[in-house]
Design a protein around this motif. Structure first.
Motif, PDB file in Angstrom:
ATOM      1  N   UNK A 201       0.834  -1.201   0.000  1.00 22.78           N
ATOM      2  CA  UNK A 201       0.000   0.000   0.000  1.00 22.78           C
ATOM      3  C   UNK A 201       0.870   1.254   0.000  1.00 22.78           C
ATOM      4  N   UNK A 202       1.969   1.208   0.773  1.00 25.76           N
ATOM      5  CA  UNK A 202       2.851   2.371   0.877  1.00 25.76           C
ATOM      6  C   UNK A 202       3.570   2.684  -0.427  1.00 25.76           C
ATOM      7  N   UNK A 203       3.657   1.718  -1.338  1.00 28.09           N
ATOM      8  CA  UNK A 203       4.260   1.988  -2.644  1.00 28.09           C
ATOM      9  C   UNK A 203       3.389   2.934  -3.468  1.00 28.09           C
ATOM     10  N   UNK A 204       2.098   3.010  -3.142  1.00 25.38           N
ATOM     11  CA  UNK A 204       1.162   3.784  -3.956  1.00 25.38           C
ATOM     12  C   UNK A 204       0.473   4.922  -3.209  1.00 25.38           C
ATOM     13  N   UNK A 205       0.499   4.883  -1.882  1.00 30.67           N
ATOM     14  CA  UNK A 205      -0.256   5.865  -1.107  1.00 30.67           C
ATOM     15  C   UNK A 205       0.579   6.421   0.038  1.00 30.67           C
ATOM     16  N   UNK A 206       0.275   7.647   0.407  1.00 28.82           N
ATOM     17  CA  UNK A 206       0.836   8.237   1.611  1.00 28.82           C
ATOM     18  C   UNK A 206      -0.075   7.931   2.798  1.00 28.82           C
ATOM     19  N   UNK A 207       0.416   8.253   3.993  1.00 28.95           N
ATOM     20  CA  UNK A 207      -0.343   8.115   5.232  1.00 28.95           C
ATOM     21  C   UNK A 207      -0.184   9.401   6.029  1.00 28.95           C
ATOM     22  N   UNK A 208      -1.232   9.769   6.764  1.00 29.86           N
ATOM     23  CA  UNK A 208      -1.129  10.903   7.674  1.00 29.86           C
ATOM     24  C   UNK A 208      -0.741  10.359   9.054  1.00 29.86           C
ATOM     25  N   UNK A 209       0.389  10.814   9.582  1.00 24.42           N
ATOM     26  CA  UNK A 209       0.891  10.360  10.878  1.00 24.42           C
ATOM     27  C   UNK A 209       0.620  11.429  11.936  1.00 24.42           C
ATOM     28  N   UNK A 210       0.095  10.989  13.082  1.00 24.09           N
ATOM     29  CA  UNK A 210      -0.199  11.912  14.180  1.00 24.09           C
ATOM     30  C   UNK A 210       0.401  11.359  15.469  1.00 24.09           C
ATOM     31  N   UNK A 211       0.808  12.257  16.344  1.00 23.87           N
ATOM     32  CA  UNK A 211       1.440  11.855  17.606  1.00 23.87           C
ATOM     33  C   UNK A 211       0.436  11.718  18.740  1.00 23.87           C
ATOM     34  N   UNK A 212      -0.719  11.158  18.449  1.00 16.35           N
ATOM     35  CA  UNK A 212      -1.728  10.859  19.461  1.00 16.35           C
ATOM     36  C   UNK A 212      -1.607   9.388  19.833  1.00 16.35           C
ATOM     37  N   UNK A 213      -1.439   9.089  21.112  1.00 18.67           N
ATOM     38  CA  UNK A 213      -1.362   7.696  21.578  1.00 18.67           C
ATOM     39  C   UNK A 213      -2.789   7.214  21.865  1.00 18.67           C
ATOM     40  N   UNK A 214      -3.374   6.511  20.906  1.00 20.68           N
ATOM     41  CA  UNK A 214      -4.793   6.155  20.973  1.00 20.68           C
ATOM     42  C   UNK A 214      -5.044   4.692  21.282  1.00 20.68           C
ATOM     43  N   UNK A 215      -4.065   3.848  21.039  1.00 13.76           N
ATOM     44  CA  UNK A 215      -4.226   2.415  21.289  1.00 13.76           C
ATOM     45  C   UNK A 215      -3.473   2.035  22.556  1.00 13.76           C
ATOM     46  N   UNK A 216      -4.070   1.164  23.341  1.00 11.72           N
ATOM     47  CA  UNK A 216      -3.422   0.626  24.540  1.00 11.72           C
ATOM     48  C   UNK A 216      -2.971  -0.789  24.216  1.00 11.72           C
ATOM     49  N   UNK A 217      -1.668  -0.961  24.148  1.00 13.85           N
ATOM     50  CA  UNK A 217      -1.051  -2.239  23.773  1.00 13.85           C
ATOM     51  C   UNK A 217      -0.503  -2.893  25.029  1.00 13.85           C
ATOM     52  N   UNK A 218      -1.073  -4.023  25.396  1.00 13.48           N
ATOM     53  CA  UNK A 218      -0.689  -4.694  26.635  1.00 13.48           C
ATOM     54  C   UNK A 218       0.619  -5.455  26.426  1.00 13.48           C
ATOM     55  N   UNK A 219       1.603  -5.133  27.260  1.00 13.95           N
ATOM     56  CA  UNK A 219       2.923  -5.767  27.160  1.00 13.95           C
ATOM     57  C   UNK A 219       3.106  -6.788  28.269  1.00 13.95           C
ATOM     58  N   UNK A 220       4.126  -7.642  28.082  1.00 13.16           N
ATOM     59  CA  UNK A 220       4.497  -8.655  29.083  1.00 13.16           C
ATOM     60  C   UNK A 220       3.349  -9.597  29.420  1.00 13.16           C
ATOM     61  N   UNK A 221       2.621  -9.994  28.395  1.00 15.57           N
ATOM     62  CA  UNK A 221       1.579 -10.998  28.586  1.00 15.57           C
ATOM     63  C   UNK A 221       2.177 -12.369  28.293  1.00 15.57           C
ATOM     64  N   UNK A 222       2.213 -13.229  29.285  1.00 19.52           N
ATOM     65  CA  UNK A 222       2.899 -14.516  29.129  1.00 19.52           C
ATOM     66  C   UNK A 222       2.258 -15.395  28.075  1.00 19.52           C
ATOM     67  N   UNK A 223       0.985 -15.155  27.781  1.00 14.58           N
ATOM     68  CA  UNK A 223       0.288 -16.005  26.810  1.00 14.58           C
ATOM     69  C   UNK A 223       0.503 -15.546  25.374  1.00 14.58           C
TER      70      UNK A 223
END
Length: 315
Positions: A201-223
């Motif tokens: 997709x990036x070969x053909x389109x640009x993306x708008x990047x923003x510095x908003x932390x909107x997703x909560x990604x859970x780290x150190x999950x043993x499973x």
């Protein structure tokens, strides 16, 4: 009770492939219930779960005030098949991939949409979507912020020239993901690293990047272990395909980050050895004189890495 078919096409389709997710998927549901922008549907692809995931999803479907559609796979087909099924079914203008164990802030969809509307209308045809930052469950930023926000550029510039590593999230135009050329390649192996689609997709389109932390990604999950983790090598054919694409299709766009190119090169040779591909075939599958020469030079080290994998029981 949620209507399984929205009367009006929503702005967003949230896609969640899941398997035995009963203890985690409440994070996605609770996040959706809290969203300030309400024009969305949730499409969940159950990959033949053996726990009570389906029962939990049906309970959500009965009580939610937003559309929930459940796609049931009678047999386990893994995440790419789930994504393809969900993309085909999506009715929203934009698609957001919501992992079964992730959460996102209440303003996530509203802020993504506001960022999109901030793009001049005459430029939007050349933009695939909006990408934002992630934070962990303790509120700590994951990875590096972008050098400016908003920042309209392509993925190769953001990741390989400016090296903005770490987990990212966002939305993609549904009409782009529905194109056959951007289908996730579940026909090659049960798992292929998703980057083969994002880079295409990036070969053909640009993306708008923003510095908003909107997703909560859970780290150190043993499973949790990444499907592309090299601690235990799985899906050799699919991972080799993704590495070969980096050499044959994306090589010069990745060129500013020599380390990433070297990793792709060694990964391709290493996985070729694991797949039983000999030197001549391994080198011959690579296009371009520069890429082919580097592959030939890297073969001894890649062969050694594959030998070490076997000695350590990684495959």
């Amino acid at each position: 009770m949620s209507d399984p078919v929205a009367a009006v096409s929503p702005v967003f389709t949230l896609l969640t492939p899941c398997y035995n997710s009963s203890g985690l998927i409440h994070r996605v549901y609770d996040s959706l219930c809290a969203q300030t922008l309400r024009s969305f549907e949730w499409v969940v692809i159950d990959d033949a779960s053996t726990d009570d995931t389906l029962a939990r999803l049906r309970a959500y479907q009965a009580e939610a005030d937003f559309p929930i559609r459940i796609i049931e796979h009678p047999e386990n087909r893994m995440v790419l098949a789930g994504l393809n099924a969900g993309i085909a079914a999506a009715q929203g203008e934009f698609i957001v991939l919501a992992g079964h164990d992730d959460a996102f802030v209440p303003e996530a969809l509203a802020r993504l949409h506001a960022a999109w509307l901030g793009i001049p209308p005459e430029l939007r045809a050349g933009v695939s979507g909006v990408s934002c930052l992630c934070k962990d469950q303790h509120g700590q930023l994951i990875g590096q912020p972008y050098p400016q926000s908003p920042w309209l550029t392509d993925m190769f510039t953001a990741f390989f020239r400016y090296r903005r590593a770490g987990e990212k999230w966002g939305m993609v135009r549904a009409d782009i993901l529905k194109r056959p050329e951007f289908r996730f390649r579940d026909d090659i192996d049960r798992y292929v690293p998703e980057r083969h689609v994002w880079y295409a997709i990036a070969m053909k389109f640009q993306t708008l990047y923003i510095n908003d932390a909107l997703r909560i990604y859970y780290i150190n999950q043993s499973s949790h272990e990444s499907l592309s983790s090299m601690q235990r090598i799985r899906y050799v054919k699919g991972q080799r395909y993704a590495a070969l694409q980096c050499l044959n299709v994306f090589f010069w766009r990745m060129w500013p980050d020599k380390r990433s190119l070297l990793m792709s090169l060694l990964m391709y040779v290493r996985l070729s050895v694991h797949q039983g591909v000999g030197w001549l075939t391994c080198v011959g599958a690579v296009h371009g004189m520069v890429q082919r020469g580097l592959t030939a030079l890297a073969y001894p080290l890649g062969w050694w890495l594959a030998r070490r994998d076997r000695q350590r029981g990684r495959i």
